[in-house]
Design a protein around this motif. Structure first.
Motif, PDB file in Angstrom:
ATOM      1  N   PRO A 154       0.949  -1.139   0.210  1.00 27.42           N
ATOM      2  CA  PRO A 154      -0.102   0.102  -0.042  1.00 27.42           C
ATOM      3  C   PRO A 154       0.882   1.331  -0.158  1.00 27.42           C
ATOM      4  O   PRO A 154       0.627   2.215  -0.628  1.00 27.42           O
ATOM      5  N   ALA A 155       1.920   1.153   0.464  1.00 24.80           N
ATOM      6  CA  ALA A 155       2.837   2.487   0.624  1.00 24.80           C
ATOM      7  C   ALA A 155       3.217   2.550  -0.809  1.00 24.80           C
ATOM      8  O   ALA A 155       3.586   3.630  -1.119  1.00 24.80           O
ATOM      9  N   ALA A 156       3.706   1.662  -1.500  1.00 25.34           N
ATOM     10  CA  ALA A 156       4.118   1.714  -2.819  1.00 25.34           C
ATOM     11  C   ALA A 156       3.178   2.218  -3.748  1.00 25.34           C
ATOM     12  O   ALA A 156       3.521   2.905  -4.634  1.00 25.34           O
ATOM     13  N   THR A 157       1.751   2.036  -3.543  1.00 23.91           N
ATOM     14  CA  THR A 157       0.756   2.338  -4.499  1.00 23.91           C
ATOM     15  C   THR A 157       0.667   3.916  -4.072  1.00 23.91           C
ATOM     16  O   THR A 157       0.262   4.653  -5.098  1.00 23.91           O
ATOM     17  N   GLN A 158       0.605   4.347  -2.983  1.00 22.90           N
ATOM     18  CA  GLN A 158       0.627   5.833  -2.778  1.00 22.90           C
ATOM     19  C   GLN A 158       1.691   6.555  -3.380  1.00 22.90           C
ATOM     20  O   GLN A 158       1.516   7.652  -3.700  1.00 22.90           O
ATOM     21  N   ALA A 159       3.006   6.012  -3.532  1.00 23.74           N
ATOM     22  CA  ALA A 159       3.970   6.808  -4.113  1.00 23.74           C
ATOM     23  C   ALA A 159       3.906   6.817  -5.554  1.00 23.74           C
ATOM     24  O   ALA A 159       4.408   7.897  -6.136  1.00 23.74           O
ATOM     25  N   GLN A 160       3.212   6.039  -6.488  1.00 27.06           N
ATOM     26  CA  GLN A 160       3.046   6.230  -7.473  1.00 27.06           C
ATOM     27  C   GLN A 160       2.291   7.544  -8.077  1.00 27.06           C
ATOM     28  O   GLN A 160       2.580   8.139  -8.969  1.00 27.06           O
ATOM     29  N   PRO A 161       1.024   8.013  -7.626  1.00 25.54           N
ATOM     30  CA  PRO A 161       0.588   9.008  -8.022  1.00 25.54           C
ATOM     31  C   PRO A 161       1.267  10.404  -7.731  1.00 25.54           C
ATOM     32  O   PRO A 161       1.168  11.518  -8.403  1.00 25.54           O
ATOM     33  N   MET A 162       2.349  10.282  -6.786  1.00 28.33           N
ATOM     34  CA  MET A 162       2.997  11.437  -6.526  1.00 28.33           C
ATOM     35  C   MET A 162       4.297  11.530  -7.775  1.00 28.33           C
ATOM     36  O   MET A 162       4.978  12.630  -7.976  1.00 28.33           O
ATOM     37  N   VAL A 163       4.575  10.759  -8.377  1.00 24.69           N
ATOM     38  CA  VAL A 163       5.477  10.714  -9.489  1.00 24.69           C
ATOM     39  C   VAL A 163       4.855  11.576 -10.752  1.00 24.69           C
ATOM     40  O   VAL A 163       3.852  11.429 -10.986  1.00 24.69           O
ATOM     41  N   ARG A 164       5.858  12.256 -11.090  1.00 22.43           N
ATOM     42  CA  ARG A 164       5.447  13.259 -12.398  1.00 22.43           C
ATOM     43  C   ARG A 164       5.323  12.288 -13.409  1.00 22.43           C
ATOM     44  O   ARG A 164       6.319  11.509 -13.766  1.00 22.43           O
ATOM     45  N   THR A 165       4.489  12.562 -14.427  1.00 23.21           N
ATOM     46  CA  THR A 165       4.479  12.003 -15.540  1.00 23.21           C
ATOM     47  C   THR A 165       5.121  13.005 -16.686  1.00 23.21           C
ATOM     48  O   THR A 165       5.213  14.227 -16.472  1.00 23.21           O
ATOM     49  N   GLY A 166       5.325  12.635 -17.671  1.00 22.62           N
ATOM     50  CA  GLY A 166       6.145  13.501 -18.712  1.00 22.62           C
ATOM     51  C   GLY A 166       5.036  14.213 -19.289  1.00 22.62           C
ATOM     52  O   GLY A 166       4.828  14.523 -20.468  1.00 22.62           O
ATOM     53  N   LYS A 167       4.144  15.155 -18.755  1.00 20.64           N
ATOM     54  CA  LYS A 167       3.196  15.877 -19.110  1.00 20.64           C
ATOM     55  C   LYS A 167       3.904  17.197 -19.680  1.00 20.64           C
ATOM     56  O   LYS A 167       4.622  17.813 -19.229  1.00 20.64           O
ATOM     57  N   PRO A 168       3.336  17.746 -20.764  1.00 18.92           N
ATOM     58  CA  PRO A 168       3.923  18.995 -21.529  1.00 18.92           C
ATOM     59  C   PRO A 168       3.596  20.134 -20.677  1.00 18.92           C
ATOM     60  O   PRO A 168       2.711  20.178 -20.204  1.00 18.92           O
ATOM     61  N   VAL A 169       4.447  21.167 -20.874  1.00 19.05           N
ATOM     62  CA  VAL A 169       4.115  22.383 -19.963  1.00 19.05           C
ATOM     63  C   VAL A 169       2.856  22.941 -20.857  1.00 19.05           C
ATOM     64  O   VAL A 169       2.866  22.850 -22.003  1.00 19.05           O
ATOM     65  N   ASN A 170       1.996  23.804 -19.912  1.00 16.11           N
ATOM     66  CA  ASN A 170       1.026  24.436 -20.545  1.00 16.11           C
ATOM     67  C   ASN A 170       1.452  25.336 -21.630  1.00 16.11           C
ATOM     68  O   ASN A 170       2.443  26.383 -21.238  1.00 16.11           O
ATOM     69  N   LYS A 171       0.726  25.543 -22.713  1.00 18.19           N
ATOM     70  CA  LYS A 171       1.110  26.632 -23.761  1.00 18.19           C
ATOM     71  C   LYS A 171       0.955  27.921 -23.145  1.00 18.19           C
ATOM     72  O   LYS A 171       1.457  28.920 -23.636  1.00 18.19           O
ATOM     73  N   GLY A 172      -0.206  28.111 -22.638  1.00 15.03           N
ATOM     74  CA  GLY A 172      -0.408  29.439 -21.842  1.00 15.03           C
ATOM     75  C   GLY A 172       0.396  30.022 -21.066  1.00 15.03           C
ATOM     76  O   GLY A 172       0.864  31.207 -21.074  1.00 15.03           O
ATOM     77  N   ARG A 173       1.125  28.967 -20.192  1.00 15.48           N
ATOM     78  CA  ARG A 173       1.931  29.870 -19.408  1.00 15.48           C
ATOM     79  C   ARG A 173       3.373  30.067 -20.094  1.00 15.48           C
ATOM     80  O   ARG A 173       3.962  30.869 -19.849  1.00 15.48           O
ATOM     81  N   ARG A 174       3.724  29.160 -21.153  1.00 17.20           N
ATOM     82  CA  ARG A 174       4.718  29.638 -22.123  1.00 17.20           C
ATOM     83  C   ARG A 174       4.679  30.929 -22.641  1.00 17.20           C
ATOM     84  O   ARG A 174       5.753  31.680 -22.762  1.00 17.20           O
ATOM     85  N   ARG A 175       3.599  31.234 -23.121  1.00 14.75           N
ATOM     86  CA  ARG A 175       3.143  32.389 -23.843  1.00 14.75           C
ATOM     87  C   ARG A 175       3.349  33.715 -22.755  1.00 14.75           C
ATOM     88  O   ARG A 175       3.721  34.750 -23.155  1.00 14.75           O
ATOM     89  N   THR A 176       2.774  33.386 -21.617  1.00 13.52           N
ATOM     90  CA  THR A 176       2.790  34.386 -20.644  1.00 13.52           C
ATOM     91  C   THR A 176       4.435  34.628 -20.392  1.00 13.52           C
ATOM     92  O   THR A 176       4.790  35.966 -20.023  1.00 13.52           O
ATOM     93  N   TYR A 177       5.405  33.559 -20.075  1.00 13.17           N
ATOM     94  CA  TYR A 177       6.613  34.026 -19.919  1.00 13.17           C
ATOM     95  C   TYR A 177       7.578  34.604 -21.015  1.00 13.17           C
ATOM     96  O   TYR A 177       8.200  35.496 -20.869  1.00 13.17           O
ATOM     97  N   LEU A 178       6.991  34.307 -22.086  1.00  6.79           N
ATOM     98  CA  LEU A 178       7.492  35.056 -23.306  1.00  6.79           C
ATOM     99  C   LEU A 178       7.293  36.294 -23.556  1.00  6.79           C
ATOM    100  O   LEU A 178       7.874  37.330 -23.692  1.00  6.79           O
ATOM    101  N   PHE A 179       5.906  36.956 -23.074  1.00  3.93           N
ATOM    102  CA  PHE A 179       5.322  38.073 -23.166  1.00  3.93           C
ATOM    103  C   PHE A 179       6.260  38.840 -21.988  1.00  3.93           C
ATOM    104  O   PHE A 179       6.338  39.777 -22.020  1.00  3.93           O
ATOM    105  N   LEU A 180       6.245  38.232 -20.866  1.00  7.89           N
ATOM    106  CA  LEU A 180       7.042  39.067 -19.883  1.00  7.89           C
ATOM    107  C   LEU A 180       8.391  39.350 -20.089  1.00  7.89           C
ATOM    108  O   LEU A 180       8.907  40.274 -20.008  1.00  7.89           O
TER     109      LEU A 180
END
Length: 146
Positions: A7-33
């Protein structure tokens, strides 16, 4: 106290990051700033440059005006000194001419009254020649000043 480890091992899996791409809206905001920040810096540098150029021109104009005023003052003082010197030389020439005239009269009187035994007339002629030489020098100096 036997607890399964799974059970401890199953709780650790949701905490691991998946290779999800960065939000395009955030990238545009950083570029604008980043662009806004760059434009602000460039605008500040340009404004500072324009302001310093303006100050340089203003200071140069003030210095030119002060220099012109000082040159005018020096020129007026120079003209006054030249006029005083001219008046002084003219007065000296007038005095010298009076002395020369009186010496000429004395010389003429001495020449008329001298006999062959005296040699005073030669001394008076020498003095008269020296006075005439000084008078000529003063006239030359006056001509140079004019």
């Amino acid at each position: 106290m036997n607890t399964p480890i799974e059970p401890a091992a199953t709780q650790a899996q949701p905490m691991v990051r998946t290779g999800k791409p960065v939000n395009k809206g955030r990238r545009r905001t950083y570029l604008f700033l980043l662009m806004a920040w760059t434009l602000l810096i460039a605008g500040g540098v340009l404004g500072a440059k324009l302001y310093t150029d303006h100050l340089k021109k203003q200071i140069a104009a003030e210095i030119a005006a002060q220099t012109e005023q000082q040159l005018q003052t020096v020129q007026e003082d120079y003209q006054k000194q030249i006029a005083q010197l001219k008046d002084s030389v003219s007065g000296d020439l007038t005095k010298m001419q009076g002395k020369i005239d009186s010496l000429n009269e004395l010389l003429a009187f001495t020449k008329d009254s001298a006999n062959s035994k005296t040699d005073n007339s030669n001394q008076l002629y020498t003095q008269l020649a020296e006075v005439k030489k000084k008078l000529d020098d003063l006239k030359k100096n006056l001509d140079v000043l004019q």
